[in-house]
Design an enzyme around this catalytic site. Structure first.
Site, PDB file in Angstrom:
ATOM      1  N   CYS A  10      40.476  46.545  44.818  1.00  0.00           N
ATOM      2  CA  CYS A  10      40.899  45.926  43.550  1.00  0.00           C
ATOM      3  C   CYS A  10      41.534  46.938  42.596  1.00  0.00           C
ATOM      4  O   CYS A  10      42.538  46.641  41.939  1.00  0.00           O
ATOM      5  CB  CYS A  10      39.719  45.240  42.883  1.00  0.00           C
ATOM      6  SG  CYS A  10      38.202  46.205  42.880  1.00  0.00           S
ATOM      7  N   SER A  38      31.809  42.831  37.958  1.00  0.00           N
ATOM      8  CA  SER A  38      32.098  41.808  38.973  1.00  0.00           C
ATOM      9  C   SER A  38      32.650  42.424  40.248  1.00  0.00           C
ATOM     10  O   SER A  38      32.603  41.806  41.308  1.00  0.00           O
ATOM     11  CB  SER A  38      33.081  40.761  38.434  1.00  0.00           C
ATOM     12  OG  SER A  38      34.266  41.369  37.979  1.00  0.00           O
ATOM     13  N   HIS A  97      39.354  45.041  35.446  1.00  0.00           N
ATOM     14  CA  HIS A  97      39.368  46.497  35.601  1.00  0.00           C
ATOM     15  C   HIS A  97      40.476  47.088  34.732  1.00  0.00           C
ATOM     16  O   HIS A  97      41.578  46.538  34.653  1.00  0.00           O
ATOM     17  CB  HIS A  97      39.663  46.879  37.059  1.00  0.00           C
ATOM     18  CG  HIS A  97      38.534  46.624  38.012  1.00  0.00           C
ATOM     19  ND1 HIS A  97      37.295  46.165  37.632  1.00  0.00           N
ATOM     20  CD2 HIS A  97      38.481  46.778  39.371  1.00  0.00           C
ATOM     21  CE1 HIS A  97      36.530  46.051  38.710  1.00  0.00           C
ATOM     22  NE2 HIS A  97      37.217  46.417  39.770  1.00  0.00           N
ATOM     23  N   THR A 115      31.070  31.148  49.307  1.00  0.00           N
ATOM     24  CA  THR A 115      30.071  30.974  48.245  1.00  0.00           C
ATOM     25  C   THR A 115      30.022  32.155  47.279  1.00  0.00           C
ATOM     26  O   THR A 115      29.333  32.089  46.262  1.00  0.00           O
ATOM     27  CB  THR A 115      28.661  30.766  48.852  1.00  0.00           C
ATOM     28  OG1 THR A 115      28.371  31.878  49.714  1.00  0.00           O
ATOM     29  CG2 THR A 115      28.588  29.472  49.644  1.00  0.00           C
ATOM     30  N   GLY A 116      30.738  33.238  47.584  1.00  0.00           N
ATOM     31  CA  GLY A 116      30.733  34.415  46.708  1.00  0.00           C
ATOM     32  C   GLY A 116      31.723  34.288  45.561  1.00  0.00           C
ATOM     33  O   GLY A 116      32.535  33.361  45.510  1.00  0.00           O
ATOM     34  N   ASN A 135      40.155  41.730  38.189  1.00  0.00           N
ATOM     35  CA  ASN A 135      39.870  42.272  39.527  1.00  0.00           C
ATOM     36  C   ASN A 135      39.511  41.194  40.543  1.00  0.00           C
ATOM     37  O   ASN A 135      39.679  41.396  41.748  1.00  0.00           O
ATOM     38  CB  ASN A 135      38.737  43.299  39.458  1.00  0.00           C
ATOM     39  CG  ASN A 135      37.490  42.745  38.809  1.00  0.00           C
ATOM     40  OD1 ASN A 135      37.498  42.429  37.610  1.00  0.00           O
ATOM     41  ND2 ASN A 135      36.415  42.612  39.551  1.00  0.00           N
ATOM     42  N   SER A 161      23.891  29.883  54.096  1.00  0.00           N
ATOM     43  CA  SER A 161      24.605  29.086  53.085  1.00  0.00           C
ATOM     44  C   SER A 161      25.117  27.760  53.634  1.00  0.00           C
ATOM     45  O   SER A 161      25.764  27.008  52.912  1.00  0.00           O
ATOM     46  CB  SER A 161      25.793  29.880  52.537  1.00  0.00           C
ATOM     47  OG  SER A 161      25.359  31.038  51.879  1.00  0.00           O
TER      48      SER A 161
END
EC number: 1.2.1.11
Length: 344
Positions: A130, A160, A242, A11-12, A315, A40
């Protein structure tokens, strides 16, 4: 023959991107399961034209699952990845929980694919930070050509990278500025709207932050332990993508033209480097793209055998979800795993 794949943390931001990329790239799945925390459970997420109902991680049986792609944070990974690995399911973990474990390979497929064979010790493979992922994609072909001695990097990292809360905070603060409402900082230590914050992750004893330390440790593990690296990591008011300003000192002579030619042929790299207005990449153009973009390649007049460059990537994709899926693809391509259940 397809593989049963679980996406944990579905869900992220990164979990949803993982589902998108598995479908986009046509990964050979027999079944995809979306998993998250109990709160969730029952939430719906998309996988191509299908809708998946999220299942709870607690108590889920992974014994018939081939690959678990984990993006649920370090604490959850520390608890669950070893348990899932013991059930014979290979975990590709996006957190920092196992990156520095000598028994867990840390992989960027364009950089150190051969290290993947070490996954059998714990059935866990680590995905790098990242900001490190895009850096090593750009530097590996140059290291092969001229041997890197030292790297100085300043990052410009999007919100983000701090998850949905980071993106929400930039949005709400920006709106508050325009309507003259009070600006509240919750996720970040200072206001991020129309500002930059030279602080990502916790402070270490030597004054560097954990994010800066990660770049050092991960570059050494994946690229070469002899490389010296110093970083300053900065959060900027950008939603996705990024950027890094990088100065690289080499043992052997290398010109900007030679570097450009090498990078044009390198896997995962895209050189956009015209010496004119707009002849470079910015984060907004990298959003939604798979490549690591390199611009502003030029010789450093203050140092022998040194180059400056500008490196930009999405990223959420190369820095996280795409790299995790590429690791899964590498396992399949090399025949390192076979599906437990034959597709009906």
């Amino acid at each position: 023959m397809g593989f049963k794949v679980a996406v944990i943390g579905a869900t992220g931001n990164v979990g949803r991107e993982m589902l998108n990329i598995l479908e986009e790239r046509g990964f050979p799945v027999s079944e995809v399961v979306a998993i998250a925390s109990r709160r969730s459970q029952g939430t719906e997420v998309s996988f191509g034209d299908k809708t998946l109902k999220v299942k709870a991680l607690e108590g889920y049986d992974f014994s018939d699952t081939d690959i678990a792609i984990m993006s649920a944070g370090g604490n959850i990974s520390k608890e669950w990845s070893p348990k899932i690995g013991k059930q014979g399911c290979v975990v590709i973990d996006n957190s920092s929980a196992f990156r520095y474990d000598p028994e867990v390979p840390l992989i960027v497929p364009e950089v150190n694919p051969d290290a993947i064979s070490g996954f059998t010790r714990k059935n866990i493979i680590a995905n790098p930070n990242c900001s490190t992922a895009q850096l090593v994609v750009a530097l590996k072909p140059l290291h092969d050509a001229a041997t890197i001695k030292r790297i100085v990097v300043a990052t410009y990292q999007s919100v983000s990278g701090a998850g949905k809360e980071g993106m929400d905070e930039l949005f709400t603060q920006t709106r508050a500025v325009f309507v003259a409402d009070p600006v509240e900082a919750k996720k970040f230590t200072k206001r991020i709207a129309f500002n930059v914050i030279p602080h990502i992750d916790v402070f270490m004893e030597d004054g560097s932050t954990k994010e800066e330390w990660k770049m050092v440790a991960e570059t050494k593990k994946m690229l070469d332990p002899k490389i010296k690296l110093t970083a300053t990591c900065v959060r900027v008011p950008v939603f996705i993508g990024h950027s890094e300003a990088v100065n690289v000192e080499f043992e052997k002579p290398i010109t900007a033209d030679e570097a450009r030619d090498i990078l044009r042929e390198a896997p995962g790299c895209l050189v956009i480097d015209k010496r004119e207005d707009g002849g470079y990449i910015t984060p907004i153009e990298s959003a939604g793209e798979d490549a690591t973009y390199i611009s502003r390649i030029r010789e450093d007049s203050t140092l022998d055998n040194a180059l400056n460059m500008w490196i930009v990537s999405d990223n959420l994709r190369k820095g996280a979800a795409l790299n995790a899926v590429q690791i899964a693809e590498l396992l399949v391509e090399r025949g390192l795993i076979q599906p437990k259940k034959k597709a009906a």
